[in-house]
Design an enzyme around this catalytic site. Structure first.
Site, PDB file in Angstrom:
ATOM      1  CG  HIS A  59      -1.938  -1.075   1.208  1.00  0.00           C
ATOM      2  ND1 HIS A  59      -3.096  -0.995   0.469  1.00  0.00           N
ATOM      3  CD2 HIS A  59      -1.983  -2.285   1.833  1.00  0.00           C
ATOM      4  CE1 HIS A  59      -3.803  -2.089   0.630  1.00  0.00           C
ATOM      5  NE2 HIS A  59      -3.153  -2.897   1.443  1.00  0.00           N
TER       6      HIS A  59
ATOM      7  CB  CYS B 259      -6.787   0.747  -2.595  1.00  0.00           C
ATOM      8  SG  CYS B 259      -6.258  -0.097  -1.078  1.00  0.00           S
TER       9      CYS B 259
ATOM     10  CG  LEU C  39     -16.302 -33.263 -10.941  1.00  0.00           C
ATOM     11  CD1 LEU C  39     -15.882 -32.075 -10.088  1.00  0.00           C
ATOM     12  CD2 LEU C  39     -17.757 -33.631 -10.674  1.00  0.00           C
ATOM     13  N   GLY C  40     -15.021 -33.779 -15.433  1.00  0.00           N
ATOM     14  CA  GLY C  40     -14.801 -33.290 -16.787  1.00  0.00           C
ATOM     15  C   GLY C  40     -13.325 -33.022 -17.002  1.00  0.00           C
TER      16      GLY C  40
ATOM     17  N   GLY D 220      -6.162 -30.195 -17.729  1.00  0.00           N
ATOM     18  CA  GLY D 220      -6.204 -31.632 -17.481  1.00  0.00           C
ATOM     19  C   GLY D 220      -7.544 -32.029 -16.893  1.00  0.00           C
TER      20      GLY D 220
ATOM     21  CB  VAL E 253     -11.930 -31.166 -13.171  1.00  0.00           C
ATOM     22  CG1 VAL E 253     -12.376 -30.584 -11.832  1.00  0.00           C
ATOM     23  CG2 VAL E 253     -11.152 -30.130 -13.970  1.00  0.00           C
TER      24      VAL E 253
ATOM     25  CG  ASP F  67     -10.149 -17.266 -20.641  1.00  0.00           C
ATOM     26  OD1 ASP F  67     -10.919 -16.772 -21.478  1.00  0.00           O
ATOM     27  OD2 ASP F  67      -9.836 -18.467 -20.638  1.00  0.00           O
TER      28      ASP F  67
END
Length: 644
Positions: free
Chosen positions: A121, A133, A389-390, A395, A397, A502
Site C-alpha cells: 500500500h 485504495c 467431473l470433466g 487436465g 477435474v 479470460d
C-alpha cells in the site's frame, strides 16, 4: 559481523493505530540499523530506553509512503514504512536524502527474505482505511507492485552532506528494565479486548487451529492476515480461526441476529421466502444503497392480489441523537433489533407481522482461505477421488474429499500444460483471495507429478452449461442475479489488483444454492502457448476480448470489464455463442470498426445500455466493477415499496 552498525539517526515514529478510535501520535526515537535488527530508543540524554526492535528476517516490505493524506502533523515530512509480520511501522525522516538512505539500506538487507510482499500500500493506513485504495481491512492485499530493489541500478546512494561521520556506536547494554517487548507499541492502548461471536461451527483441521462453536464468544489476540485470526475461547484455549466465520460483538452489528442475511440480494430473498411459503416469513438484508437495510416480507393473501406476494420495505432513518429507525412512521426505535422485535408482534402498517426469520438457520458455512492458517501445501494421501467431473485446458477435474470430510474439486495438471513453478508461487497469493463470489483455492499438491490444484466444489458445474441446460426457465430477475454475482466477484479481484484475463461464462461455476462464482482467475498467465486454446480455437478468447487485447495484448481490469459485458450477453441469451456466425478474424475486423453484439431479447434496454458501457473503445471510458455492481443492484431494487 551480525551486529555491524549500518545506520543511526533520530527519526519520528507514528503510533500504529491498531484501533480505529485510538488517537495518532508522533514521537522522536533514536533508530539504529544493524545487519540483523532495526531498533528504536527513547533517546533521552540521561537514560536510553529500548522501545522496540524488529528482526530484519521478519520484514516483508520497506518503501517510501506517498503522502495521500494531506498535511503531515510532525516536523519531519518524509515518511517511509516498514511492514513486518502483520504490523506497519511508519517512520518520518527529516529530508528526502535521509529517507532514501534508510529505505535503500533496509531493502538491501531484506532482499533475500522469504516473506517479502509482491504488492504493498503506497499510502498510509489512517482512521480504519487505506488512503490509497480505500480498503477498510488492514490486512487487505496491497494495490501497487512492490519493487524489492528500489531503483534498477541498485547503486548505493551518496551520503547526506555534512553527516558522513555522524554514525555512533549503539547504546551501551544493559538497557533499562523498562524496555518494551519488540512487538509492543508504547503509543497504543492494548487493554481493550475485541470480542467476537461465531457465526458457524469450525472444527479445527490442524493442531494450531481453534475450533469454533456457533454462538460462542471469543477474544481476538492477533489479526494474522485478512483471512485468519488468532483467538482465545472461554476456556483459555488459543489457536487460529477463519475471519469470515465470526462477527464483532457490538450492539450495532446485525450479523449476530438470525434474521439478517448480508449476502442476499432481492431476487435471492424472494426465492428463499417462496421456498419457506409461510405467512410472515421475512429477511433483513442490505439495500443497494450502502449502509441501508431492507425488510423482505412474505404474505400469503393480500386483498386484491389473490395470491401470495413479497413486499420489500426500506428501513428509514431519522438523524439525531440518538438516531432513530422506522418502517411505519408513528413507530420509532433507537435500533434496528428493537424495530424488528416490535414488528414481530405488530404489523403496524406492514402486510403481515414479522413471524418467521428465514436465512441463516440452514445456511452452509462459507469457504475458508485454505483449510488452515498458512496451509497451502496439501498432502495427496489426504485426498479421496470420487468421480470425474470433466476435463479442462489443464487436465482432468475430479470430485473428491479432503480427509474424508470436505468435498473438493481436484484438477490434475497435465504435464507440459503450464508453467508450474511460477503458478505454485502465485497460488500462495491466490489462496488469500477469499470472497463469497470467487471459487476458493484451498491449496496445491506440488511435491509430485501430476500437480493437483484443490478448489471449492461447485455442484452445478460451469455457468455456460447451466444456462444452456435450463434455457427457457429463467426470468429477468434470476438472470440479473447471476450477472450481479459475477460482478461482485470481479469487483473483489479489481480492488485487490488481480486481472482475470479470460472472464467468460465457461469460467464461472454454480453451487447447490445457485450462487455463481468466478473461477480460474489469472490462470491464463501460466498456460504454455502451444497448449492453451480457447473454445473458439484462438490463442486467446477473441470473442471476449477488447481491441487493446487483440491488437496489443494489453490486459487490465478494464479489459476484464469488456469481457464481463460479453458474459452478461451470454447470460441474457441463455448461453449462446457471441458472434456465432463469424470466425475470429472477422470478429476482430467488426469490433475494430465499431460493431457490437446485438441486444438479447431477455435484456431490457437499460441492461443493454450497461453492456454497451462495457464495450467502449477506450478502456478509460469503461465503468469499474464497483460502478457496475451499483448499477445492477439499483436495477434489482428498483421497485422497493414504501410502507403502506
Amino acid at each position: 559481523m551480525s551486529g555491524e552498525l549500518l545506520l543511526e539517526e533520530t527519526l519520528i515514529k507514528r503510533s500504529q493505530q491498531k484501533k480505529r478510535t485510538s488517537p495518532l501520535n508522533y514521537k522522536e526515537r533514536l533508530f539504529v540499523l544493524t545487519k540483523t535488527r532495526l531498533t528504536y530508543y527513547d533517546g533521552r540524554p540521561e537514560k536510553k530506553f529500548k522501545r522496540g526492535s524488529i528482526e530484519l528476517s521478519r520484514i516483508r516490505c520497506v518503501e517510501i509512503v506517498k503522502n495521500g493524506g494531506g498535511s503531515i502533523p510532525c516536523n519531519y515530512k518524509y515518511p517511509f514504512q516498514v511492514v513486518y509480520d502483520t504490523n506497519t511501522l511508519y517512520v518520518f525522516a527529516p529530508s528526502q536524502n535521509s529517507r532514501s538512505l534508510w529505505v535503500q539500506s533496509l531493502k538491501e538487507e531484506i532482499k533475500d527474505n522469504t516473506v517479502v510482499f509482491m504488492k504493498f500500500h503506497p499510502q498510509l493506513w489512517q482512521e480504519g482505511v487505506w488512503l490509497c485504495c480505500r480498503q477498510a481491512e488492514k490486512q487487505a492485499l496491497g494495490c501497487e507492485e512492490y519493487n524489492l530493489f528500489g531503483d534498477i541500478t541498485r547503486k548505493p546512494l551518496p551520503p547526506i552532506p555534512g553527516e558522513e561521520n555522524k554514525r555512533r556506536p549503539p547504546p551501551d547494554p544493559p538497557l533499562s528494565e523498562e524496555y518494551e517487548d519488540e512487538d509492543a507499541d508504547e503509543d497504543d492502548d492494548n487493554n481493550d479486548e475485541e470480542v467476537v461471536v461465531a457465526l458457524y461451527n469450525f472444527p479445527g483441521a490442524e493442531p494450531h487451529d481453534l475450533s469454533l462453536v456457533k454462538g460462542d464468544e471469543y477474544v481476538i489476540l492477533d489479526k494474522c492476515d485478512v483471512n485468519w485470526y488468532k483467538a482465545r475461547n472461554m476456556y483459555g484455549e488459543e489457536g487460529y480461526i477463519p475471519s469470515n466465520y465470526i462477527t464483532e460483538k457490538t450492539s450495532g452489528n446485525l450479523e449476530q441476529y438470525v434474521w439478517y442475511s448480508k449476502q442476499v440480494n432481492r431476487n435471492k430473498a424472494e426465492e428463499l421466502l417462496r421456498t419457506q411459503d409461510k405467512e410472515g416469513s421475512f429477511i433483513v438484508r442490505d439495500s443497494s444503497t450502502p449502509g441501508a437495510y431492507t425488510v423482505s416480507l412474505y404474505a400469503k393473501s393480500l386483498a386484491g392480489e389473490g395470491s401470495a406476494a413479497i413486499k420489500h420495505y426500506h428501513i428509514k432513518e431519522i438523524e439525531g441523537s440518538p438516531k432513530q429507525f422506522y418502517l411505519a412512521e408513528k413507530h420509532l426505535f433507537n435500533s434496528i433489533p428493537e424495530l424488528i422485535e416490535y414488528h414481530k408482534h405488530n404489523a403496524a402498517g406492514l402486510v403481515a407481522r414479522l413471524r418467521y426469520p428465514v436465512g441463516k438457520q440452514d445456511k452452509s458455512a462459507p469457504s475458508t482461505a485454505g483449510f488452515s492458517y498458512e496451509k497451502w501445501e496439501i498432502n495427496p494421501s489426504e485426498l479421496t477421488f470420487m468421480k470425474e467431473l470433466g476435463s479442462g485446458q489443464f487436465g482432468q477435474v475430479k470430485l473428491g474429499k479432503w480427509r474424508a470430510q470436505h468435498k473438493v474439486a481436484i484438477k490434475a495438471i497435465r504435464e507440459g500444460a503450464m508453467y508450474e513453478e511460477d503458478f505454485i508461487e502465485e497460488a500462495k497469493i491466490m489462496m488469500k483471495l477469499s470472497h463469497p463470489k470467487l471459487v476458493q483455492l484451498y491449496g496445491v499438491c506440488s511435491q509430485q507429478k501430476p500437480i493437483y490444484i484443490v478448489t471449492e466444489f461447485m455442484e452445478h458445474g460451469c455457468l455456460l452449461n447451466f444456462l444452456r441446460q435450463r434455457r427457457g426457465s429463467f426470468n429477468l430477475e434470476s438472470l440479473l442475479s447471476i450477472s450481479l454475482d459475477v460482478c461482485e466477484g470481479m469487483e473483489h479481484l479489481e480492488v485487490n489488483g488481480f486481472i482475470h484475463r479470460d472472464l467468460a461464462a465457461r469460467n464461472c461455476l454454480v453451487n447447490d444454492a445457485l450462487v455463481v462464482k468466478v473461477s480460474d482467475f489469472g490462470m491464463t498467465r501460466y498456460v504454455l502457448d502451444d497448449q492453451y486454446t480457447s473454445s473458439s480455437g484462438a490463442k486467446f478468447p477473441v470473442k471476449w476480448s477488447p481491441p487493446e487485447v487483440f491488437n496489443f495484448c494489453k490486459y487490465s481490469s478494464k479489459s476484464d470489464v469488456w469481457s464481463y459485458g460479453v458474459l452478461m450477453w451470454e447470460v441474457f441469451t441463455e448461453g449462446r455463442m457471441p458472434f456465432e456466425k463469424n470466425p475470429n478474424h472477422q470478429v476482430v475486423m467488426l469490433v475494430s470498426q465499431g460493431q457490437r453484439l446485438y441486444r438479447p431479447k431477455l435484456a431490457t434496454p437499460a441492461l443493454y445500455d450497461i453492456m454497451q458501457l462495457c464495450w467502449h473503445e477506450r478502456p478509460e471510458e469503461r465503468p469499474s466493477f464497483s460502478h457496475l455492481c451499483t448499477m445492477l443492484s439499483d436495477t434489482l431494487e428498483e421497485d422497493i415499496l414504501p410502507p403502506t
